[in-house]
Motif scaffolding. Structure first.
Motif, PDB file in Angstrom:
ATOM      1  N   TYR A   1      -1.623  89.875 -10.987  1.00 32.31           N
ATOM      2  CA  TYR A   1      -0.362  89.596 -10.309  1.00 32.31           C
ATOM      3  C   TYR A   1      -0.522  89.634  -8.787  1.00 32.31           C
ATOM      4  O   TYR A   1       0.195  88.925  -8.068  1.00 32.31           O
ATOM      5  CB  TYR A   1       0.728  90.572 -10.772  1.00 32.31           C
ATOM      6  N   GLN A   2      -1.455  90.451  -8.296  1.00 32.91           N
ATOM      7  CA  GLN A   2      -1.722  90.453  -6.855  1.00 32.91           C
ATOM      8  C   GLN A   2      -2.170  89.075  -6.405  1.00 32.91           C
ATOM      9  O   GLN A   2      -1.687  88.535  -5.403  1.00 32.91           O
ATOM     10  CB  GLN A   2      -2.801  91.492  -6.533  1.00 32.91           C
ATOM     11  N   SER A   3      -3.082  88.474  -7.162  1.00 30.19           N
ATOM     12  CA  SER A   3      -3.572  87.138  -6.818  1.00 30.19           C
ATOM     13  C   SER A   3      -2.469  86.095  -6.935  1.00 30.19           C
ATOM     14  O   SER A   3      -2.307  85.240  -6.055  1.00 30.19           O
ATOM     15  CB  SER A   3      -4.745  86.779  -7.737  1.00 30.19           C
ATOM     16  N   GLU A   4      -1.698  86.167  -8.029  1.00 26.89           N
ATOM     17  CA  GLU A   4      -0.614  85.208  -8.229  1.00 26.89           C
ATOM     18  C   GLU A   4       0.447  85.331  -7.147  1.00 26.89           C
ATOM     19  O   GLU A   4       0.954  84.321  -6.631  1.00 26.89           O
ATOM     20  CB  GLU A   4       0.032  85.400  -9.598  1.00 26.89           C
ATOM     21  N   ALA A   5       0.814  86.568  -6.805  1.00 23.09           N
ATOM     22  CA  ALA A   5       1.851  86.779  -5.796  1.00 23.09           C
ATOM     23  C   ALA A   5       1.403  86.266  -4.431  1.00 23.09           C
ATOM     24  O   ALA A   5       2.195  85.679  -3.682  1.00 23.09           O
ATOM     25  CB  ALA A   5       2.210  88.260  -5.720  1.00 23.09           C
ATOM     26  N   THR A   6       0.136  86.481  -4.107  1.00 26.53           N
ATOM     27  CA  THR A   6      -0.387  85.964  -2.837  1.00 26.53           C
ATOM     28  C   THR A   6      -0.269  84.448  -2.792  1.00 26.53           C
ATOM     29  O   THR A   6       0.171  83.878  -1.782  1.00 26.53           O
ATOM     30  CB  THR A   6      -1.850  86.389  -2.652  1.00 26.53           C
ATOM     31  N   GLY A   7      -0.626  83.801  -3.898  1.00 27.04           N
ATOM     32  CA  GLY A   7      -0.517  82.343  -3.958  1.00 27.04           C
ATOM     33  C   GLY A   7       0.917  81.866  -3.906  1.00 27.04           C
ATOM     34  O   GLY A   7       1.240  80.881  -3.224  1.00 27.04           O
ATOM     35  N   ALA A   8       1.801  82.565  -4.620  1.00 27.53           N
ATOM     36  CA  ALA A   8       3.213  82.166  -4.646  1.00 27.53           C
ATOM     37  C   ALA A   8       3.848  82.316  -3.274  1.00 27.53           C
ATOM     38  O   ALA A   8       4.632  81.460  -2.832  1.00 27.53           O
ATOM     39  CB  ALA A   8       3.973  82.998  -5.677  1.00 27.53           C
ATOM     40  N   ARG A   9       3.526  83.392  -2.581  1.00 30.52           N
ATOM     41  CA  ARG A   9       4.087  83.593  -1.246  1.00 30.52           C
ATOM     42  C   ARG A   9       3.542  82.580  -0.253  1.00 30.52           C
ATOM     43  O   ARG A   9       4.254  82.145   0.665  1.00 30.52           O
ATOM     44  CB  ARG A   9       3.823  85.033  -0.797  1.00 30.52           C
TER      45      ARG A   9
END
Length: 645
Positions: free
Chosen positions: A25-33
């Protein structure tokens, strides 16, 4: 700004321990932001890729806040994405979609394949009864499996559903039916609440007499009593059983209305807030994805009432759109004993819980010895929404409940259709009492009364500055009311009608409704600031602060407190001193009422308007149909009377 509020928003971040961090989720959240920073549209295009489209949309978004459309031209079906696609997948067809427990202890479990079968045949049953695309179906049910099947049966055929709270009185039910004009109502004969029967069918029969639009009523025999049906009523099980095949899947344009849900209507007739098909699906999927952080083996208990918008957001649509297993419980969390919450978590191996902050305050009041007897090793998240979470209760859950679990505190409204600001699960650090930072795809500002943005750390009016998919599209049959309520005060922005502060870390702090901001001798202060101080007293389990009229100052704050132990007079004195020490003498509590309990809705929200009424008039003046326990009103009235003698 008060010293206490300044201390809160200046508090350091609480680091999320490595145990609870999720690299995925850290990776996904970075991409989403990063996508959001390019443009919110880029982010919502990524969200749209998570679904099965019948026809791909042409444009992500067009229009402005007061008149916008998402995924324009796209054709999609909510039931297809929440139920059928999981039922068709060999890896998930036999996974439990719903684990239901009734208050008497009966349990029913449905896999995604079983849920798809019942939804499809119920949808065919609705079609048999004359329900067509665009018709309204009212859902007047307690927390049951049939709430899931009815909502998705409506989604399957393109009917618009409206949710009626199972605790509504005859008049409250009638007023909403008259506005919604449903063709069919789905109702249980009764539901169980605190070991008593809530007679839903009897209430509906009286309410529908003045609603000519209701042609048929589908009755769920929840209690097994075999209640005799009247003309126009049909048994749910018989209707489903006689359907040889599922109804066809409707191809819905993404901006078609999906459902309407009514606000409380305490000051005027209730507003029917309308949410869209594609927007609600996309926004609630994202909401659950970031707020709850679904993992493959999660068992997610949404401890909310089906009549509260949180239930379709987190359970029926958002939860199932993520392919989760959802626990649904019918009754009161302290029935038959205070251990019921812990027993449900243990018996169903619950890993994540959503509840109103009042539930956590209740568990804290029950005592730490219960947490010792019920360690709940599987539980790894508690998330809250629907009401302000005080820092003391946050700290208790974060350090004591289940040995200490992350507490994701979220904020949203009926009108926003999802919560939109919170610390992302498994990613973000927290602050006790804040609601984190806006999730990707959302943007807000805090403005003064002239609509000018204020600097970080300053109080003001919380507004939304960009449309997002779950944001309300209109008020049912009254678009002018929609525009006047949400866009007239701050043109170009959506007014939440809440006060807030955004601190220097970007965290949002909700201070309460703008009408809960009181003027004391020309000084403005939020009752929530005072309430936070009162709640911080070690012997106060629960507190609510409201403003009441005063001939000298115009308004004075009054506190209703529930005390766990200790000398009440001493606690009252210490609370009174604490408020003036932190805020100054101008904010001194005019009255402190010690009460055995305070009135709440079934979903745990404190009913502050009733407290205002009782403190001012000696009795409630507004609608009391959604009160969980009416004896709480009597307890409050007794406390007020005793203090005034």
């Amino acid at each position: 700004m008060s010293d206490n509020l300044h201390d809160l928003i200046s508090s350091p971040l609480i680091p999320l321990s490595r145990k609870w961090r999720s690299p995925t989720y850290q990776s996904e959240a970075t991409g989403a932001r990063a996508l959001h920073d390019e443009s919110p549209e880029q982010y919502w295009a990524w969200v749209a890729e998570q679904f099965r489209w019948i026809r791909r949309y042409d444009t992500v978004v067009e229009g402005e806040l007061s008149d916008f459309r998402y995924f324009v031209g796209g054709r999609i079906n909510i039931a297809d994405n929440c139920v059928d696609r999981w039922a068709e997948n060999p890896a998930t067809r036999d996974k439990y979609a719903v684990i239901w427990e009734g208050e008497p202890g009966d349990v029913r479990k449905l896999t995604y394949a079983q849920l798809a079968d019942e939804v499809g045949r119920l949808a065919a049953g609705l079609t048999e009864l004359g329900v067509e695309r665009g018709d309204v179906v009212a859902v007047y049910l307690p927390n049951t499996v049939e709430a899931f099947t009815t909502i998705h049966a409506c989604n399957r055929i393109g009917a618009i559903y409206t949710l009626l709270f199972a605790g509504f009185s005859e008049e409250a039910t009638r007023s909403r039916l008259e506005q919604a004009e449903p063709k069919v109502v789905v109702v249980a004969d009764a539901g169980y609440r605190r070991s008593k029967l809530v007679p839903l069918l009897d209430t509906l029969r009286r309410a529908r007499t003045s609603v000519p639009s209701v042609h048929r009523t589908i009755v769920v025999d929840r209690t097994g009593r075999g209640v005799a049906l009247e003309q126009g009523e049909v048994d749910y099980r018989e209707l489903v059983a006689r359907q040889p095949e599922p109804a066809p899947m409707a191809e819905m344009e993404a901006n078609d209305p999906a459902f309407l849900i009514f606000t409380s209507g305490t000051e005027s007739k209730p507003k029917g807030i309308v949410h869209s098909v594609g927007g609600f699906l996309a926004g609630t999927w994202a909401n659950v994805h970031w707020q709850v952080g679904p993992e493959t083996d999660d068992v997610y208990w949404v401890a909310a009432d089906v009549g509260w918008l949180t239930f379709p957001i987190q359970a029926v649509v958002g939860g199932l759109a993520n392919g989760m297993t959802i626990v649904c419980y019918e009754g009161a969390l302290d029935t038959p004993t205070p251990e019921r919450f812990y027993e449900i978590c243990h018996n169903h191996c619950v890993t994540k819980v959503l509840a109103a902050p009042t539930v956590l305050r209740m568990l804290r009041e029950f005592g730490d010895e219960l947490t010792v007897r019920h360690p709940l090793p599987e539980l790894n998240l508690v998330t809250t929404q629907g009401e302000l979470l005080d820092s003391a209760t946050f700290t208790w859950a974060n350090t004591v409940l289940a040995g200490g679990v992350p507490v994701v505190n979220a904020y949203g409204q009926t009108e926003t259709g999802s919560t939109w600001t919170y610390p992302i699960c498994g990613v973000d650090d927290m602050k006790a009492g804040s609601v984190g930072i806006p999730a990707p795809g959302h943007a807000c500002l805090v403005v003064d009364d002239d609509g000018t943005p204020v600097p970080p750390g300053s109080k003001g009016n919380l507004v939304l500055s960009h449309p997002f998919p779950t944001l309300a599209r209109t008020v049912w049959k009254d678009h002018e009311r929609f525009l006047g309520t949400y866009f007239s005060r701050f043109p170009g922005y959506f007014a939440t009608n809440d006060e807030a502060v955004i601190d220097h870390h970007g965290h949002v702090w909700i201070l309460g409704r703008s009408d809960d901001v009181i003027n004391i001798a020309a000084h403005r202060i939020s009752t929530m600031e005072i309430e936070e101080i009162v709640n911080s007293h070690p012997h106060v389990i629960e507190a609510a602060v409201v403003g009441i009229p005063d001939s000298a100052k115009g308004t004075v704050p009054a506190a209703f407190v529930v005390i766990k132990d200790g000398d009440p007079e001493r606690v009252v004195d210490e609370v009174r001193v604490a408020v003036t020490d932190h805020l100054g003498k101008y904010a001194a509590l005019g009255h402190i009422y010690v009460t055995a309990t305070v009135p709440k809705t079934r979903t745990g929200k404190l009913m502050r308007r009733l407290l205002r009424d009782v403190a001012t008039y000696g009795e409630p003046r507004g609608d009391t149909s959604s009160v969980e326990d009416h004896s709480a009103i009597a307890a409050v009235a007794q406390a007020v009377a005793a203090a005034n003698t």
